[in-house]
Design an enzyme around this catalytic site. Structure first.
Site, PDB file in Angstrom:
ATOM      1  N   ASP A 118      -5.175   8.254   3.869  1.00 45.85           N
ATOM      2  CA  ASP A 118      -4.694   6.927   4.267  1.00 45.85           C
ATOM      3  C   ASP A 118      -5.556   6.403   5.413  1.00 45.85           C
ATOM      4  O   ASP A 118      -6.144   7.190   6.152  1.00 45.85           O
ATOM      5  CB  ASP A 118      -3.231   7.042   4.709  1.00 45.85           C
ATOM      6  CG  ASP A 118      -2.571   5.679   4.789  1.00 45.85           C
ATOM      7  OD1 ASP A 118      -3.161   4.705   4.279  1.00 45.85           O
ATOM      8  OD2 ASP A 118      -1.464   5.596   5.354  1.00 45.85           O
ATOM      9  N   GLU A 119      -5.623   5.097   5.567  1.00 48.85           N
ATOM     10  CA  GLU A 119      -6.385   4.481   6.666  1.00 48.85           C
ATOM     11  C   GLU A 119      -7.832   4.996   6.709  1.00 48.85           C
ATOM     12  O   GLU A 119      -8.347   5.357   7.767  1.00 48.85           O
ATOM     13  CB  GLU A 119      -5.698   4.745   8.012  1.00 48.85           C
ATOM     14  CG  GLU A 119      -4.242   4.367   8.085  1.00 48.85           C
ATOM     15  CD  GLU A 119      -4.009   2.873   8.215  1.00 48.85           C
ATOM     16  OE1 GLU A 119      -4.965   2.083   7.990  1.00 48.85           O
ATOM     17  OE2 GLU A 119      -2.876   2.475   8.533  1.00 48.85           O
ATOM     18  N   ARG A 164       0.208  -9.706  10.680  1.00 49.54           N
ATOM     19  CA  ARG A 164       1.488  -9.044  10.934  1.00 49.54           C
ATOM     20  C   ARG A 164       2.636 -10.002  10.658  1.00 49.54           C
ATOM     21  O   ARG A 164       3.780  -9.595  10.505  1.00 49.54           O
ATOM     22  CB  ARG A 164       1.615  -8.580  12.395  1.00 49.54           C
ATOM     23  CG  ARG A 164       0.658  -7.521  12.875  1.00 49.54           C
ATOM     24  CD  ARG A 164       0.529  -6.363  11.966  1.00 49.54           C
ATOM     25  NE  ARG A 164      -0.592  -6.558  11.035  1.00 49.54           N
ATOM     26  CZ  ARG A 164      -0.761  -5.853   9.934  1.00 49.54           C
ATOM     27  NH1 ARG A 164       0.092  -4.942   9.598  1.00 49.54           N
ATOM     28  NH2 ARG A 164      -1.789  -6.087   9.133  1.00 49.54           N
ATOM     29  N   LYS A 216       0.818  -1.207   0.000  1.00 49.14           N
ATOM     30  CA  LYS A 216       0.000   0.000   0.000  1.00 49.14           C
ATOM     31  C   LYS A 216       0.858   1.266   0.000  1.00 49.14           C
ATOM     32  O   LYS A 216       0.633   2.176  -0.791  1.00 49.14           O
ATOM     33  CB  LYS A 216      -0.893  -0.020   1.239  1.00 49.14           C
ATOM     34  CG  LYS A 216      -1.643   1.262   1.454  1.00 49.14           C
ATOM     35  CD  LYS A 216      -2.313   1.270   2.804  1.00 49.14           C
ATOM     36  CE  LYS A 216      -1.301   1.579   3.896  1.00 49.14           C
ATOM     37  NZ  LYS A 216      -1.954   1.835   5.197  1.00 49.14           N
ATOM     38  N   THR A 217       1.823   1.283   0.888  1.00 48.04           N
ATOM     39  CA  THR A 217       2.632   2.498   1.023  1.00 48.04           C
ATOM     40  C   THR A 217       3.383   2.800  -0.269  1.00 48.04           C
ATOM     41  O   THR A 217       3.473   3.954  -0.687  1.00 48.04           O
ATOM     42  CB  THR A 217       3.634   2.339   2.179  1.00 48.04           C
ATOM     43  OG1 THR A 217       2.931   1.805   3.285  1.00 48.04           O
ATOM     44  CG2 THR A 217       4.229   3.663   2.550  1.00 48.04           C
ATOM     45  N   GLN A 232      -9.370  -4.130   8.479  1.00 50.88           N
ATOM     46  CA  GLN A 232      -8.445  -3.690   9.526  1.00 50.88           C
ATOM     47  C   GLN A 232      -8.988  -2.502  10.306  1.00 50.88           C
ATOM     48  O   GLN A 232      -8.238  -1.734  10.907  1.00 50.88           O
ATOM     49  CB  GLN A 232      -7.089  -3.342   8.923  1.00 50.88           C
ATOM     50  CG  GLN A 232      -6.370  -4.560   8.374  1.00 50.88           C
ATOM     51  CD  GLN A 232      -4.969  -4.231   7.905  1.00 50.88           C
ATOM     52  OE1 GLN A 232      -4.113  -3.850   8.682  1.00 50.88           O
ATOM     53  NE2 GLN A 232      -4.732  -4.382   6.611  1.00 50.88           N
TER      54      GLN A 232
END
Length: 785
Positions: free
Chosen positions: A244-245, A627, A57-58, A275
């Site tokens: 973002d998020e 994770r 994503k980043t 998430q």
DNA sequence: TGCGGTGAATTTTTT
DNA sequence: ATTCACCGCA
């Protein structure tokens, strides 16, 4: 922290049109997969980038920013990129700056919702009834203020604590509700006086020229809604918006974005509905689920190729999250073929769990079972609640295993730091009553309740702040004795320090002078408690942090919004943190302890928000598993001490939801509370120990148990041996007689030391001496496992 | 005013 | 268990 010169940027943005610039080469596109590439190249119109865990994503996000610039769609200052944390903003800045090199003038607007709102609000403070130098209150100030209001309103602040009211107000602000907009349905909150207090609170803030965190968003949204000209200006300035998020946005943030984006619709929201784990503080998963309705014609792009985890880990996570109903749906996949299954292990109690994980970590560090040695930096323990960390810290300290706790109490939230900052605040703005109140008798200087009330009265009578009120009171001789003398010293101090500041005294030296002369440093030097040294250390760090700012004022302005967790030390350490703190991170090896019903999923979560809460807990589990890159170990304990009481625990329902093909079970079911299919009576909150025991025995006949049993048999000599407890060694004796070795569901094994009727006194191996009812114990040969 | 004892509460956390 | 707030006493 701030690297923009705000006013310059605003002016530039206003005067520049988006003239096209020569297209530049785009080597960064080659490194992207097709979905990522689509997300980067769909520049115009609304875009929803559904980015699963570990899907790059980043990378896509930064590439998109750079691409916008390279294609000449916008100048840097016409782009707005919003994140939730300062850390995320900082990382994005660094990465974009790296990709751009030194060729481009300026960076896009990148910051958190709150930091951007501060900038906007300072420019238009008067539209919210504030001065542009308003202060930002932290939670502590907020609660103290509310407490005063609640007491003044004649409400019993024991039954109706200020903390609760703060929560209610926060909730309203998250939903962009001003006092006049609070829905009738909420009128009953806080003893039917919630809106009244809210109203008073807002008034009080205005008088103090202060805002709380929620206000930052709320004020700006209100300004946008009421002042078309202001809104129009920002719409022109922020021609491309990136968020973002997005799954973590609350209603106020959502409105803020909509107001800015509804015209040009160049908004790209990045997020993962699976998430979303911040519902409890106002995040609305609905925002991301509704995106296509909010922005018709939106392009939805799914990033589904995972670059982080093994197929087993992905399969387990996917199967688990599939049990949630409200989700957009994604299918993570990977090229990888290799990898271990997840491991599942049960323990006797929390200490055993910590011991086992400690040993396992040391083994992995050395390299075991054909795996290469691993660095401690690559391992993490992710817990549901921070109190779970203690068992690990205790254990790791005693075996000398280096660890770091991520999260924890923040630097600027510590008592000594807040006290010191309160001194600075009064020096900088003598009208800061909240700060004055905080330190007027800290350290203790004999200015107690009575004296403080007199000061407040004098201030009210004269319509001035507390500091000025104190001066008037003293000049009128209204306060004698020790309190009067000490107060005079304090006032003289502030007068002196303010004068030094105005005279341009170096702010670092000034800060040291303030802390010394006020007696605050001495206060901790004389303190004999074990953490006094650490606090002095923190004060030193605070002074050091001043170096990065030009003056005290600048420092104070920024600190309110920053939460740094500094002092990263380079040596290898295992990370311990909550699942919440782990979002966005990854580790080759992850341990997920405490998978027990009530703890995880958290009982409170389920009580308060029912199915919605349970689904959020499940997303938390999903975040935890995803994770992990290579190894993921889930564990649970049969007994755990909860608030000092031993409790029998039931394995988490999430364990049942894990696909068995992807899980290696190290503990036979039934042992320590069972693995799969331990069909315990979960629906009920309180189950007697006896009922639990019976239910557990029944689990032996359940299909899940039989299934598990056959699976375990296929692994002869497996790691099951690791957890079989010596204490299970048989020594059959009749129960309920002195000297008998017995078993109790909550307290474990013990020996009877006395019998009185149906009550036994038992010396338990784990829990010490307890009195228990005879029917709740069994001779150990009768123990159902 | 300030200390020390007793009783109640106890997720998750950013800004 | 541990913390934190409040009450009563010196």
């Amino acid at each position: 922290m701030t690297d923009h010169d705000d006013s310059r940027l605003f002016e530039q943005a206003a005067s520049l049109s988006a003239r096209a610039m020569a297209a530049r080469p785009t080597p960064y596109l080659d490194a992207l997969n097709p979905a990522q590439r689509a997300a980067v190249e769909t520049l115009d119109g609304p875009v929803l980038m559904l980015a699963g865990a570990g899907t790059g994503k980043t990378r896509a996000l930064t590439a998109r920013l750079v691409h916008l610039l390279n294609m000449g769609r916008a100048r840097p200052n016409e782009i707005l990129a919003v994140t939730f944390t300062n850390k995320a903003a900082r990382e994005m800045k660094t990465r974009v700056a790296e990709m751009l090199g030194e060729t481009v003038e300026g960076l896009p607007w990148m910051g958190t919702f709150h930091s951007l709102c501060v900038k906007i609000l300072r420019r238009h403070a008067e539209l919210a009834g504030l001065k542009s130098n308003f202060t930002i209150l932290d939670t502590d100030d907020q609660i103290r203020l509310l407490k005063q209001l609640i007491q003044a309103a004649g409400i019993d602040d024991k039954r109706w604590p200020a903390r609760m009211m703060a929560g209610i107000i926060d909730n309203w602000k998250n939903r962009a509700l001003t006092p006049e907009n609070v829905p009738a349905a909420d009128a009953a909150l806080f003893n039917h006086r919630g809106t009244e207090i809210y109203e008073q609170y807002q008034q009080r803030l205005r008088v103090l020229n202060a805002v709380d965190f929620g206000d930052l968003l709320l004020h700006v949204v209100t300004i946008f809604q009421r002042h078309d000209d202001v809104l129009a200006q920002y719409r022109r300035w922020f021609r491309y918006i990136l968020v973002d998020e997005y799954q973590d946005t609350n209603v106020a943030q959502y409105l803020w974005l909509r107001l800015l984006a509804s015209e040009h619709r160049n908004i790209c929201c990045v997020g993962d509905d699976d998430q979303s784990i911040y519902g409890w503080r106002g995040a609305e998963v609905g925002n991301i689920l509704r995106f296509e309705q909010d922005f018709p014609g939106a392009t939805v792009i799914r990033l589904e190729q995972n670059y982080r985890s093994t197929p087993h880990i992905l399969a387990a996570a996917s199967a688990l999250i599939a049990a949630n109903e409200s989700r957009l749906g994604k299918t993570l996949w990977t090229d990888r073929q290799d990898g271990d299954k997840l491991r599942l292990i049960g323990h006797w109690d929390g200490e055993d769990e910590a011991r086992w994980i400690g040993e396992e970590i040391e083994a992995m560090q050395r390299g075991t079972r054909g795996h290469a040695p691993m660095s401690l930096d690559d391992m993490a323990i992710l817990v549901r609640a921070s109190h779970q960390m203690r068992a690990f810290e205790d254990r790791f300290l005693s075996i000398g295993l280096p660890y770091r706790v991520i999260g924890g109490p923040r630097f600027y939230e510590r008592m000594e730091i807040r006290d010191a900052m309160a001194y600075f605040r009064v020096t900088v703005s003598p009208d800061d009553d909240l700060a004055f109140e905080r330190i007027v008798n800290t350290p203790k200087r004999g200015i107690g309740d009575v004296a403080q009330r007199k000061i407040a009265q004098a201030a009210r009578d004269n319509g001035v702040g507390l500091l000025e009120g104190a001066r008037i009171l003293l000049d009128a001789g209204g306060l004698g004795g020790k309190a009067g003398k000490e107060l005079r010293v304090l006032l003289d101090g502030f007068a002196r320090w303010s004068a030094m500041m105005r005279a341009g005294e170096n702010h670092i030296a000034l800060a040291e002078t303030i802390l010394d002369e006020s007696g605050y440093t001495a206060h901790w030097q004389n303190d004999k408690s074990p953490d006094a040294a650490g606090r002095l250390e923190n004060l030193k760090e605070l002074v050091k942090a001043l170096e990065e700012f030009e003056n005290l004022q600048g420092f104070l302005e920024h600190v309110a919004l920053i939460m740094e967790n500094e002092s990263e030390d380079a040596s290898e350490k295992v990370s311990i943190m909550t699942l919440h703190a782990a979002k966005g991170l990854e580790f080759p090896a992850v341990f997920l302890p405490g998978w027990e019903d009530g703890l995880f999923p958290s009982q409170r979560s389920m009580d308060e928000t029912g199915l919605k809460g349970l689904e959020e807990e499940r997303r938390l589990a999903y975040v935890g598993i995803t994770r992990a890159g290579e190894f993921c170990t889930i564990s649970f304990a049969a007994n755990r001490r909860v608030y000092g009481q031993w409790q029998a625990q039931i394995p988490s329902r999430f364990i049942d939801e894990l696909p068995e093909d992807h899980v290696e079970v190290l503990t036979p079911p039934g042992l320590y509370g069972g693995g799969y299919g331990a069909a315990a009576p979960r629906a009920e909150r309180k189950v007697s120990a006896l009922e639990e025991r019976v239910a557990r025995a029944d689990a032996y006949n359940s299909p899940g148990w039989k299934r598990m049993q056959s699976r375990t048999r296929q692994r002869p000599g497996g790691a099951a041996a690791v957890v079989i407890d010596q204490r299970a060694a048989p020594a059959a004796e009749p129960a309920h007689e002195i000297g008998a070795r017995i078993f109790h569901q909550k307290f474990g094994y013990g020996r009877v030391t006395a019998v009185e009727g149906d009550k036994l006194t038992v010396d338990f191996e784990k829990a010490g001496e307890k009195k228990v009812v005879a029917s709740f114990v069994t001779g150990e040969d009768e123990v159902p496992f």
